[in-house]
Write an enzyme that holds these catalytic residues in place. Structure first.
Site, mmCIF file in Angstrom:
data_model
loop_
_atom_site.group_PDB
_atom_site.id
_atom_site.type_symbol
_atom_site.label_atom_id
_atom_site.label_comp_id
_atom_site.label_asym_id
_atom_site.label_seq_id
_atom_site.Cartn_x
_atom_site.Cartn_y
_atom_site.Cartn_z
ATOM 1 N N GLU A 1 33.700 -76.104 -8.118
ATOM 2 C CA GLU A 1 32.485 -76.326 -7.329
ATOM 3 C C GLU A 1 31.355 -76.770 -8.257
ATOM 4 O O GLU A 1 30.973 -76.030 -9.169
ATOM 5 C CB GLU A 1 32.091 -75.034 -6.608
ATOM 6 N N GLU B 1 30.878 -64.010 1.011
ATOM 7 C CA GLU B 1 30.760 -65.428 1.404
ATOM 8 C C GLU B 1 30.600 -66.204 0.111
ATOM 9 O O GLU B 1 29.531 -66.161 -0.516
ATOM 10 C CB GLU B 1 29.512 -65.642 2.275
ATOM 11 N N LYS C 1 18.673 -57.630 -1.985
ATOM 12 C CA LYS C 1 18.301 -58.324 -3.222
ATOM 13 C C LYS C 1 18.466 -59.832 -3.059
ATOM 14 O O LYS C 1 19.566 -60.353 -3.020
ATOM 15 C CB LYS C 1 19.184 -57.874 -4.398
HETATM 16 P P1 NAD Z 1 25.310 -66.428 -7.777
HETATM 17 O O1 NAD Z 1 26.655 -65.872 -7.520
HETATM 18 O O2 NAD Z 1 24.946 -66.800 -9.143
HETATM 19 O O3 NAD Z 1 24.173 -65.416 -7.289
HETATM 20 C C1 NAD Z 1 24.113 -64.917 -5.971
HETATM 21 C C2 NAD Z 1 23.403 -63.584 -5.979
HETATM 22 O O4 NAD Z 1 24.188 -62.664 -6.730
HETATM 23 C C3 NAD Z 1 22.023 -63.606 -6.639
HETATM 24 O O5 NAD Z 1 21.157 -62.761 -5.926
HETATM 25 C C4 NAD Z 1 22.316 -63.051 -8.018
HETATM 26 O O6 NAD Z 1 21.208 -62.431 -8.612
HETATM 27 C C5 NAD Z 1 23.395 -62.028 -7.706
HETATM 28 N N1 NAD Z 1 24.268 -61.685 -8.850
HETATM 29 C C6 NAD Z 1 24.563 -62.440 -9.933
HETATM 30 N N2 NAD Z 1 25.381 -61.755 -10.770
HETATM 31 C C7 NAD Z 1 25.611 -60.553 -10.192
HETATM 32 C C8 NAD Z 1 26.377 -59.414 -10.561
HETATM 33 N N3 NAD Z 1 27.076 -59.370 -11.701
HETATM 34 N N4 NAD Z 1 26.396 -58.355 -9.732
HETATM 35 C C9 NAD Z 1 25.725 -58.389 -8.563
HETATM 36 N N5 NAD Z 1 24.963 -59.434 -8.161
HETATM 37 C C10 NAD Z 1 24.910 -60.512 -8.962
HETATM 38 O O7 NAD Z 1 25.162 -67.657 -6.778
HETATM 39 P P2 NAD Z 1 23.963 -68.687 -6.672
HETATM 40 O O8 NAD Z 1 24.019 -69.598 -7.852
HETATM 41 O O9 NAD Z 1 22.702 -67.952 -6.359
HETATM 42 O O10 NAD Z 1 24.375 -69.471 -5.338
HETATM 43 C C11 NAD Z 1 25.264 -70.524 -5.305
HETATM 44 C C12 NAD Z 1 26.644 -70.060 -4.854
HETATM 45 O O11 NAD Z 1 26.548 -69.428 -3.579
HETATM 46 C C13 NAD Z 1 27.595 -71.225 -4.653
HETATM 47 O O12 NAD Z 1 28.844 -70.900 -5.213
HETATM 48 C C14 NAD Z 1 27.704 -71.350 -3.145
HETATM 49 O O13 NAD Z 1 28.898 -71.954 -2.694
HETATM 50 C C15 NAD Z 1 27.581 -69.923 -2.724
HETATM 51 N N6 NAD Z 1 27.173 -69.817 -1.320
HETATM 52 C C16 NAD Z 1 28.120 -69.460 -0.396
HETATM 53 C C17 NAD Z 1 27.794 -69.404 0.961
HETATM 54 C C18 NAD Z 1 28.815 -69.061 1.998
HETATM 55 O O14 NAD Z 1 28.433 -68.811 3.137
HETATM 56 N N7 NAD Z 1 30.097 -69.022 1.681
HETATM 57 C C19 NAD Z 1 26.490 -69.689 1.358
HETATM 58 C C20 NAD Z 1 25.552 -70.038 0.398
HETATM 59 C C21 NAD Z 1 25.907 -70.099 -0.949
#
Ligand code: NAD
Length: 504
Positions: free
Chosen positions: A398, A263, A188
């Site tokens: 963040e 991650e 997803k």
């Molecule tokens: P997010 O957590 O909002 O979403 C990430 C994914 O999770 C999306 O596909 C989203 O649809 C899904 N999601 C959201 N709520 C969910 C739930 N309740 N259950 C299951 N899945 C769910 O993050 P974002 O805004 O897309 O990305 C930014 C974040 O990602 C930042 O915090 C960034 O630091 C982190 N990030 C971390 C790494 C790493 O390697 N550590 C790499 C890239 C991004």
């Protein structure tokens, strides 16, 4: 490549049709709902993506389960699985130019950044194709007549959930090792950037990967993502995204005791000592925070500067940051693109207001940028606050935007205390001319990815992941493959006779 749908309901322009891929078939959502996909540089609709339902997620999960149990993928000799992965890498490279443009249109990042991502994605498939054919496992010299050994096996059905900041690359960091290890997957992508993740699945289909092995479901995190994280037929969930979402995922996965790999977010310190090469340190500090408009998990969003050079640093950093060319990613001149969405831009702007209220000194930026070529895009100026303190929320949380929090320190001990002073522990860097000091500080840093006199370089060969609330587990490198493998102990009896334990 994705097919073009006739016209957007919004502006009449041709837009892309982003479908799901379940059990070898391209599908709309079971209730035919779609979601608009917006170009953040213009605010225009560029695609409609199927908005998957729980029923769609379940169909994908069962297809992946059936494919796994059939052995159509897991039983293939590793050399054959590797051949598919090499083919996928070649196809990414063939389409890299077009895919880079789509990445820019979907996510906003400048084309040169998107180009790097395409190259890294192809290299990642090749890296794991090579690794899966290498010897692994261990043998143990236990008491005769037994011989013990360990082999690595696929985990089974892996749920892969990724964010929007590197739409293709974050997908590949999971899909390449998961497939190399022999798993089947339910994938997803972020609902905000579904275009290249879908193109990748097209490429995987064209490479001939058997049906059911790779399944793609679009849709909302709390709906489709939650179903993947909680479903019994998913053996492992590998998630990249925000820390708050990571906590949801862990809870959702708990009832079925599935393996969880996370991650998550970061608030990484970039420590600059007075003896560092000044121009190099300023240059990397800019790169650390403003590359990707600050929407990089490892961004050097906290810049810790030693007191002796603090004022001089602020002066030079400000001069250079003000020259960064902000604009649409497709413009060759552009050095920093928009933020990914209107909602995200509003969140970042609200953090900037918070910083002012908290008493940090706004050095430059702080506003949405509009004007000639910026139109309705979601552009925020490179921004920095000086004189920040550890208690401030703009230092602790963040922001995930082009906002630097600069803090003064005095000596090694204080640098380490401030650097480790948040709940995060993803990345960090030290700039100094003193090699021994660099190592002393790095060793004390509670972070998984660190640099000395550098910021940001990332390698397929080296593990990526965080300490503390920045995650559990590692992507990339040998560790990235092991994440997607079970470990089995096999004990071989070399003297096949009765034990004599029970007399009769
Ligand atoms: P997010 O957590 O909002 O979403 C990430 C994914 O999770 C999306 O596909 C989203 O649809 C899904 N999601 C959201 N709520 C969910 C739930 N309740 N259950 C299951 N899945 C769910 O993050 P974002 O805004 O897309 O990305 C930014 C974040 O990602 C930042 O915090 C960034 O630091 C982190 N990030 C971390 C790494 C790493 O390697 N550590 C790499 C890239 C991004």
């Amino acid at each position: 490549m994705l097919e073009t749908r006739k016209a957007s309901a919004v502006n009449g322009q041709q837009v892309l049709d982003v479908k799901m891929y379940i059990n070898g078939k391209w599908k709309d959502a079971s209730d035919n709902q779609t979601r608009e996909v917006i170009n953040p540089a213009t605010g225009e609709v560029i695609a409609y993506a199927a908005e998957g339902t729980i029923a769609d997620a379940r169909e994908a999960i069962f297809a992946a389960r059936e494919a796994f149990e059939s052995g159509v993928w897991s039983d293939l000799p590793p050399m054959e699985r590797a051949a598919y992965l090499y083919k996928i890498a070649d196809k990414i490279e063939e389409q890299a130019e077009e895919m880079a443009k789509l990445e820019t249109a979907d996510n906003g990042k400048p084309l040169r950044e998107a180009g790097f991502d395409m190259g890294d994605a192809a290299a990642c498939f090749r890296y794991y194709a090579g690794m899966i054919t290498q010897p692994d496992g261990q043998t143990y010299h236990v008491a005769d007549p037994m011989q013990a050994m360990v082999v690595r096996e696929p985990i089974g059905v892996c749920g892969l959930i990724v964010p929007w900041n590197f739409p293709l690359l974050m997908s590949v960091w999971k899909i390449a090792p998961a497939l190399a290890a022999g798993n089947t997957i339910v994938f997803k992508p972020s609902e905000i950037t579904p275009i290249n993740p879908t193109n990748l699945i097209k490429i995987i289909e064209e490479a001939g990967v058997p049906k059911g092995v790779v399944n793609l479901v679009h849709g909302a995190g709390p709906v489709v993502g939650n179903e993947i994280a909680s479903h019994k037929e998913i053996d492992m969930v590998s998630f990249t995204g925000g820390t708050k979402t990571g906590k949801h995922i862990m809870k959702a996965a708990a009832d079925t005791i599935k393996k969880v790999s996370l991650e998550l977010g970061g608030k990484s310190p970039n420590i600059i000592f007075a003896d560092a090469d000044f121009d190099v340190a300023v240059d990397y500090a800019l790169f650390g925070i403003y590359c990707g408009s600050g929407q990089v998990c490892s961004a050097g969003s906290r810049i810790l500067v030693e007191e002796g050079i603090y004022d001089q640093f602020i002066k030079r950093f400000t001069e250079r940051a003000k020259q960064i060319k902000v604009g649409p990613g497709l413009d060759e001149e552009t050095e920093m693109g928009p933020l990914v969405s209107k909602e995200h831009m509003e969140k970042v702007l609200s953090y900037i207001e918070l910083g002012k209220k908290e008493g940090a000194r706004l050095l430059f930026g702080g506003e949405r940028l509009t004007g000639e070529n910026l139109g309705n895009g979601y552009f925020v100026a490179p921004t920095a606050f000086a004189d920040t303190t550890l208690e401030m929320r703009i230092v602790q949380e963040e922001i995930f935007g082009p906002v630097a929090a600069i803090q003064k320190f005095s000596g090694e001990e204080e640098a380490i205390r401030l650097a480790n002073g948040t709940d995060y522990g993803l990345a960090g860097a030290v700039f100094t001319a003193d090699g021994a000091k660099a190592m002393r500080v790095i060793k004390k840093l509670r972070a998984g990815i660190t640099w000395i006199n550098s910021y940001h370089p990332t390698y397929n060969e080296a593990p990526w992941g965080g300490y503390k609330q920045s995650g559990i587990g590692r992507s990339l490198g040998t560790f990235g493959l092991e994440e997607f493998q079970e470990i089995k102990q096999i004990n071989i009896n070399m003297q096949v006779e009765e034990t004599g334990w029970f007399k009769n």
